[in-house]
Design an enzyme around this catalytic site. Structure first.
Site, mmCIF file in Angstrom:
data_model
loop_
_atom_site.group_PDB
_atom_site.id
_atom_site.type_symbol
_atom_site.label_atom_id
_atom_site.label_comp_id
_atom_site.label_asym_id
_atom_site.label_seq_id
_atom_site.Cartn_x
_atom_site.Cartn_y
_atom_site.Cartn_z
ATOM 1 N N GLY A 187 0.828 -1.201 0.000
ATOM 2 C CA GLY A 187 0.000 0.000 0.000
ATOM 3 C C GLY A 187 0.857 1.243 0.000
ATOM 4 O O GLY A 187 2.071 1.188 0.259
ATOM 5 N N CYS A 197 5.324 -6.045 1.476
ATOM 6 C CA CYS A 197 5.660 -4.626 1.477
ATOM 7 C C CYS A 197 5.028 -3.929 2.691
ATOM 8 O O CYS A 197 5.462 -4.137 3.813
ATOM 9 C CB CYS A 197 5.231 -3.997 0.151
ATOM 10 N N TYR A 198 3.987 -3.112 2.512
ATOM 11 C CA TYR A 198 3.310 -2.482 3.645
ATOM 12 C C TYR A 198 2.830 -3.534 4.633
ATOM 13 O O TYR A 198 2.894 -3.338 5.850
ATOM 14 C CB TYR A 198 2.126 -1.652 3.134
ATOM 15 N N HIS A 212 7.779 -7.654 -4.050
ATOM 16 C CA HIS A 212 6.489 -8.103 -4.582
ATOM 17 C C HIS A 212 6.657 -9.416 -5.360
ATOM 18 O O HIS A 212 7.002 -9.397 -6.548
ATOM 19 C CB HIS A 212 5.887 -7.029 -5.485
ATOM 20 N N GLU A 245 4.371 -11.286 -6.421
ATOM 21 C CA GLU A 245 3.264 -11.454 -7.367
ATOM 22 C C GLU A 245 3.559 -10.872 -8.737
ATOM 23 O O GLU A 245 2.873 -11.176 -9.724
ATOM 24 C CB GLU A 245 1.989 -10.820 -6.802
ATOM 25 N N ASP A 271 -16.337 -11.515 -22.997
ATOM 26 C CA ASP A 271 -17.033 -11.606 -21.711
ATOM 27 C C ASP A 271 -18.518 -11.917 -21.890
ATOM 28 O O ASP A 271 -19.054 -12.811 -21.225
ATOM 29 C CB ASP A 271 -16.861 -10.307 -20.923
ATOM 30 N N LYS A 299 -9.719 -11.837 -16.996
ATOM 31 C CA LYS A 299 -9.902 -12.018 -18.437
ATOM 32 C C LYS A 299 -9.297 -13.323 -18.939
ATOM 33 O O LYS A 299 -9.915 -14.046 -19.717
ATOM 34 C CB LYS A 299 -9.294 -10.824 -19.183
#
Length: 517
Positions: free
Chosen positions: A56, A82-83, A168, A170, A225, A373
Site C-alpha cells: 500500500g 511490502c506495507y 512483490h 506477485e 465476456d 480475463k
C-alpha cells in the site's frame, strides 16, 4: 459461492490483483477484501486458510489496534507483502523507519545463511516499490533475505506460520516469486489445491442455477465476456435466455460478421436492434470526449429499455434478471481499497449497462464476477467455444465513437471502419493478430498535405495503434513488423477516401491510455 481459501486484504497496492492471479495460477482459491470486511469476518469468528496483507502507499500507523485481530490466532498463516510486512513488524515489536533512499523497480537480494526455499536460487532480482523499511526484525523472527544494501527483504517467524516480504513476489519481474508464494501456501499454511478451470465452471453454473425459473435478458456485445457469460447461462437456462445486440452504427465490419457467425453457429437466441440513425442523431454536434461517451451510454439505455419492453409485450414474457459479463477487475475497481489507516480511493463505479437494473427492476446475474480475463478465455474454451471467438481483441463499449477525435458523423465513422478493416485483414495476413493484445485505427482531427495522382491533396490522418498488455491496466506499444506497417499504410492511403497520411502511435500506458478518448 464457495468460501475462498485465501483472503487478500487490500491496503491499496497497485499490484493487489496480481496476488490473486498468481495465487490462482498456483491452484488456490482467493478473494480480495477490504480492511473493513476483514475486520467484520474476524469479529464474527470466521477464518481463512491463509491471510495475505497487501502492499500500500501509506506509512504504518502508530495505532495498530485496528489490525491486531489479524495476528491473534497463532495457527493462522499470514503473509505480509511490502506495507503488510511493515505492519507485521510493528505488531510484533519490530522497528520500521523511513528509508534514506527508497527501493523501486528491480533490486538484487540474496537469501540469508541457513534459509532456503525449494526452486529459489540464492541470489535473486526482484521488484520493489517502497520507501519505509523494517530496520529491526521483531523478536521471534529470523532474517530470511536481504537486499544488496543490507536492507531486510524477508523475514519468517521461528514458530508460527508467518512470513514477511519487502518485495512483490506477485509481479512477473520478481525472480522466484511463484516459488516463494507456493512455499508460503503449501509449506507454511499447509493448504491443498482447490482451484482450476473445472472449479471455475462449477461455481459459475451454480450461480446461474440459483436464480430459479425467471427469464434472463442479456445485453450482448459478442465480445469475449458477454459471449462466455451467455454461453454459460444458456447451458442452464436454454430458451429462457434472450440476447439483444444493439447496432449503434459505431461498430467495425468484423463485428457485424462476428454476430452473424454467432447467430448461425451457436444456440444463442440473438436479436439485433438496428438503432444507427438514433445514435447518430444524439451524437450530432458533440465533439468533447466525455459528452460523447455519456450520450452513447444514455442512448444505449434508452434504446435497450424501449426495445425490451416491446419484446416483452409481443412475446408475453417478463424478464427477471439482467445477465452481464462483469469481471473481477471491474468489481475490485468498484470498492474502496481500505477505509482506515490511509488513503481510500474508489477508482470507478462499475456497471456494464449503467442504469438498467434500477429502471427496469431487474436483478443482476454476473457469473464471471470473480474471474479475470485470462480465466474467462480458458472458461470459454472449456465450454467448447472456438478459439478465435474467445481470443478476440478487446473493443470499447462506446465503439468507434471514442476512436474519432471530434464530432462523430457517418462519413468519419466510415473512414475508421474501412481503415480498421484493412488493419484487421493485414494482421491476419501477416500472422500477427495474436502477437498484439489490441489493434485499431483512430481518425485524427487534423489535415495534412499530400500528393495523389500528381495533384495536391489536403486530407485527414489515420493513426494506427497496437499495444501489448495482460489486463489493460498497463500496456506497451507493439513493435510491429515493418512490412506489416508499410502494407497497412499503403492500403489505407489508397483505399480510404479522404485520408492522405498514416502515423503509428508508440506511446505506452502510462503515460498515455490505450484508447485515444
Amino acid at each position: 459461492m464457495k468460501v475462498r481459501q485465501i483472503w487478500i486484504v487490500d491496503f491499496g497496492s497497485q499490484y493487489t490483483q496480481l496476488i490473486t492471479r498468481k495465487t490462482r495460477e498456483l491452484g488456490h482459491s482467493s478473494e480480495i477484501i477490504t480492511v473493513e470486511e476483514a475486520k467484520r469476518r474476524f469479529a464474527s469468528g470466521t477464518r481463512p486458510g491463509a491471510l495475505v496483507l497487501s502492499g500500500g502507499p501509506d506509512s504504518v500507523s502508530e495505532d495498530l489496534d485496528f489490525y491486531h485481530d489479524f495476528f491473534t490466532d497463532e495457527s493462522l498463516a499470514v503473509l505480509g507483502i511490502c506495507y503488510g510486512m511493515q505492519l507485521m513488524a510493528r505488531e510484533f515489536g519490530g522497528k520500521v523507519e523511513k528509508g534514506v533512499l527508497g527501493e523501486y523497480g528491480h533490486t538484487k537480494i540474496h537469501t540469508a545463511p541457513g534459509f532456503s526455499i525449494p526452486g529459489v536460487k540464492g541470489d535473486l532480482e526482484v521488484w520493489m516499490s517502497h520507501f519505509d523499511t523494517v530496520a529491526q526484525a521483531p523478536a521471534g523472527f529470523k532474517r530470511a533475505m536481504e537486499s544488496h544494501n543490507k536492507v531486510l527483504a524477508a523475514m519468517v517467524h521461528e514458530t508460527r506460520p508467518i512470513m514477511g516480504l519487502q518485495f512483490h513476489p506477485e509481479v512477473d519481474h520478481s525472480e522466484g516469486g511463484r516459488e516463494i508464494l507456493a512455499y508460503f501456501y503449501e509449506k507454511l499454511a499447509g493448504l491443498e489445491k482447490d482451484w482450476d478451470e473445472s472449479e471455475m465452471l462449477r461455481e459459475a453454473i451454480a450461480l446461474v442455477e440459483s436464480i430459479g425459473e425467471g427469464n434472463v435478458l442479456c445485453a450482448f456485445s459478442g465480445g469475449v465476456d458477454s459471449l462466455v457469460a451467455a454461453t454459460l447461462a444458456h447451458k442452464v437456462l436454454g430458451e429462457k435466455l434472450h440476447c439483444f445486440f444493439v447496432d449503434n452504427g459505431l461498430l467495425r465490419p468484423q463485428d457485424h460478421g462476428h454476430i452473424k457467425t454467432l447467430q448461425q453457429q451457436t444456440d444463442l437466441n440473438i436479436t439485433v436492434l438496428d438503432s444507427k440513425e438514433f445514435f447518430y442523431e444524439k451524437l450530432n454536434g458533440l465533439d468533447e470526449p466525455e459528452k460523447k461517451r455519456k450520450a452513447i451510454g444514455v442512448t444505449f439505455i434508452e434504446v435497450f429499455e424501449q426495445q425490451v419492453h416491446k419484446y416483452e409485450q409481443e412475446h408475453g414474457i417478463n424478464f427477471t434478471h439482467l445477465l452481464q459479463g462483469t469481471l473481477y477487475p471491474d468489481v475490485i475497481e468498484s470498492i474502496s481499497p481500505h477505509e482506515k489507516g490511509g488513503k481510500s480511493v474508489t477508482i470507478k463505479s462499475h456497471h456494464n449497462v449503467g442504469g438498467l437494473p434500477e429502471r427496469m427492476k431487474l436483478k443482476l446475474l454476473e457469473p464471471l464476477r470473480f474471474l479475470f480475463k485470462d480465466e474467462v478465455r480458458r472458461l470459454g474454451e472449456e465450454l467448447g467455444l472456438k478459439y478465435e471467438w474467445v481470443h478476440r481483441h478487446p473493443f470499447p463499449g462506446p465503439g468507434i465513437g471514442v476512436r474519432i477525435l471530434g464530432e462523430v458523423t457517418k462519413e468519419r465513422v466510415a473512414k475508421v471502419q474501412e481503415s480498421d478493416q484493412i488493419l484487421f485483414e493485414e494482421l491476419h495476413s501477416h500472422n500477427f493478430y495474436e502477437a498484439t493484445w489490441q489493434a485499431f485505427t483512430v481518425l485524427l482531427p487534423v489535415k495534412t498535405v499530400g500528393v495523389k495522382g500528381d495533384a495536391r491533396a489536403y486530407e485527414e490522418v489515420i493513426c494506427v495503434r497496437m499495444v501489448n498488455s495482460g489486463d489493460g491496466m498497463t500496456a506497451t506499444w507493439t513493435d510491429a513488423p515493418r512490412d506489416l506497417l508499410s502494407t497497412v499504410s499503403s492500403r489505407i492511403c489508397n483505399e480510404v477516401k479522404g485520408v492522405t497520411r498514416v502515423v503509428y502511435d508508440i506511446t505506452s500506458k502510462p503515460p498515455g491510455t490505450i484508447e485515444w478518448e
